[in-house]
Scaffold this active site. Structure first.
Site, short mmCIF file in Angstrom:
data_model
loop_
_atom_site.label_atom_id
_atom_site.label_comp_id
_atom_site.label_asym_id
_atom_site.label_seq_id
_atom_site.Cartn_x
_atom_site.Cartn_y
_atom_site.Cartn_z
N ASP A 52 -19.91 93.71 20.16
CA ASP A 52 -18.62 93.99 19.50
C ASP A 52 -18.00 95.31 19.95
O ASP A 52 -18.64 96.12 20.61
CB ASP A 52 -18.79 93.95 17.98
CG ASP A 52 -20.05 94.65 17.49
OD1 ASP A 52 -20.66 95.41 18.27
OD2 ASP A 52 -20.43 94.45 16.33
N ASN A 54 -23.89 94.39 4.04
CA ASN A 54 -23.23 93.24 3.39
C ASN A 54 -23.59 91.92 4.08
O ASN A 54 -22.97 90.90 3.83
CB ASN A 54 -21.71 93.44 3.38
CG ASN A 54 -21.10 93.43 4.78
OD1 ASN A 54 -21.83 93.40 5.77
ND2 ASN A 54 -19.80 93.46 4.86
N HIS A 85 -23.49 91.38 7.44
CA HIS A 85 -22.82 91.07 8.72
C HIS A 85 -23.78 91.19 9.90
O HIS A 85 -24.73 91.97 9.85
CB HIS A 85 -21.54 91.90 8.91
CG HIS A 85 -21.72 93.35 9.22
ND1 HIS A 85 -21.02 94.35 8.57
CD2 HIS A 85 -22.51 94.00 10.10
CE1 HIS A 85 -21.36 95.52 9.06
NE2 HIS A 85 -22.28 95.34 9.98
N GLU A 96 -18.23 89.31 9.38
CA GLU A 96 -18.30 89.74 7.98
C GLU A 96 -18.50 88.52 7.08
O GLU A 96 -18.28 87.37 7.51
CB GLU A 96 -16.98 90.42 7.61
CG GLU A 96 -16.69 91.69 8.40
CD GLU A 96 -17.41 92.91 7.83
OE1 GLU A 96 -18.56 92.79 7.36
OE2 GLU A 96 -16.82 93.99 7.87
#
Ligand code: F6R
Length: 251
Positions: free
Chosen positions: A67, A136, A138, A143
């Site tokens: 990413d 979270n 990801h 996400e």
């Protein structure tokens, strides 16, 4: 899934580096999928040591990073390009043409993901994909809510992730809103996944990803769908797991 519990983050990194180094030594020509963040730093450090002290060669290794932030140039100190060159690529003998990090300043945001996927296929697909995991759930910048079949594309970051990233950027407002990331489907297309995690703050999400339901609300739970996953995690991050763990590497 093979779960290996390491006593600390340094040992975790050394073990991950050994898995990669063995594959490079056995096959020579391999394609690595790479992550940034705090977690893989000890792995990069050990791979650099293996290169400098034990002659591990990266001359036939090709890499694809997961990413990048949209709007950051490659030389921006917060970009993942910058992270990868300063923490890894500048210290090994990988040819520049073999390095792929998604373009954070794409002329065409639609085309850039498609081209990245084509480049992965042209390279022969990813042999080993290294993953960290966000608090979270990801993976890459997929996400909660991301399609589990998704391929490389641009996405918006969640507020939770922007708050986490604020530590590096100084404040949440300075964190770019948009990113480009390999998708959950891209990750599942790799031949072997090594997932790394350390710290008590990752214990909840490790439990959810490894033992909870496979769900878009925890994109890291896709690892349950993959047939060849090695998890190397520290004891504090593994604390909530009920799955059996194995001491495969014994260091
Ligand atoms: C980075 C990436 C992210 C991180 C995750 C964990 O390329 O893909 O998914 O792996 O945010 O980050 P750390 O390791 O800093 O806790």
């Amino acid at each position: 899934m093979l779960i290996n519990v390491a006593p600390d983050i340094e040992t975790m990194g050394i073990r991950a580096a050994r898995v990669i180094a063995n594959e490079i030594r056995n096959k020579g020509r391999i394609v690595l999928g790479l992550a940034t963040g705090r977690t893989p730093l000890p792995m990069y450090k050990e791979l650099i040591r293996l290169h400098k002290e034990e002659g591990l060669s990266f001359s036939h290794v090709t890499t694809f990073n997961l990413d990048e932030y949209i709007g950051l140039a490659a030389d921006d100190p917060h970009s993942y390009h910058h992270y990868m060159f300063s923490n890894f690529f500048n210290h090994i003998n990988i040819p520049r043409k073999n390095i792929h990090v998604p373009d954070g300043m794409p002329a065409d945001k639609e085309a850039v993901g498609i081209e990245y996927e084509e480049a992965i296929v042209k390279a022969g697909r990813i042999d080993i994909q290294v993953l960290g995991i966000g608090r979270n759930g990801h993976v890459g910048f997929n996400e909660p809510g991301s399609s589990l079949g998704s391929l490389t594309r641009t996405k918006y970051l969640s507020e939770a992730t922007r708050r986490e990233a604020a530590k590096e950027f100084g404040s949440p407002e300075k964190v770019p809103k948009e990113v480009i990331t390999m998708g959950c489907g891209s990750i599942l297309n790799s031949r072997h996944i090594i997932i790394l995690a350390s710290g008590v703050e990752k214990a909840d999400v490790i439990k959810a990803a490894f033992e909870g339901p496979i769900t878009t609300m925890c994109p890291a739970s896709i690892i349950q769908l993959h047939r060849n996953v090695t998890a190397i995690i520290t004891a504090d991050a593994a604390a909530q797991l009920t799955l059996p763990v194995e001491d495969i590497m014994g260091i």
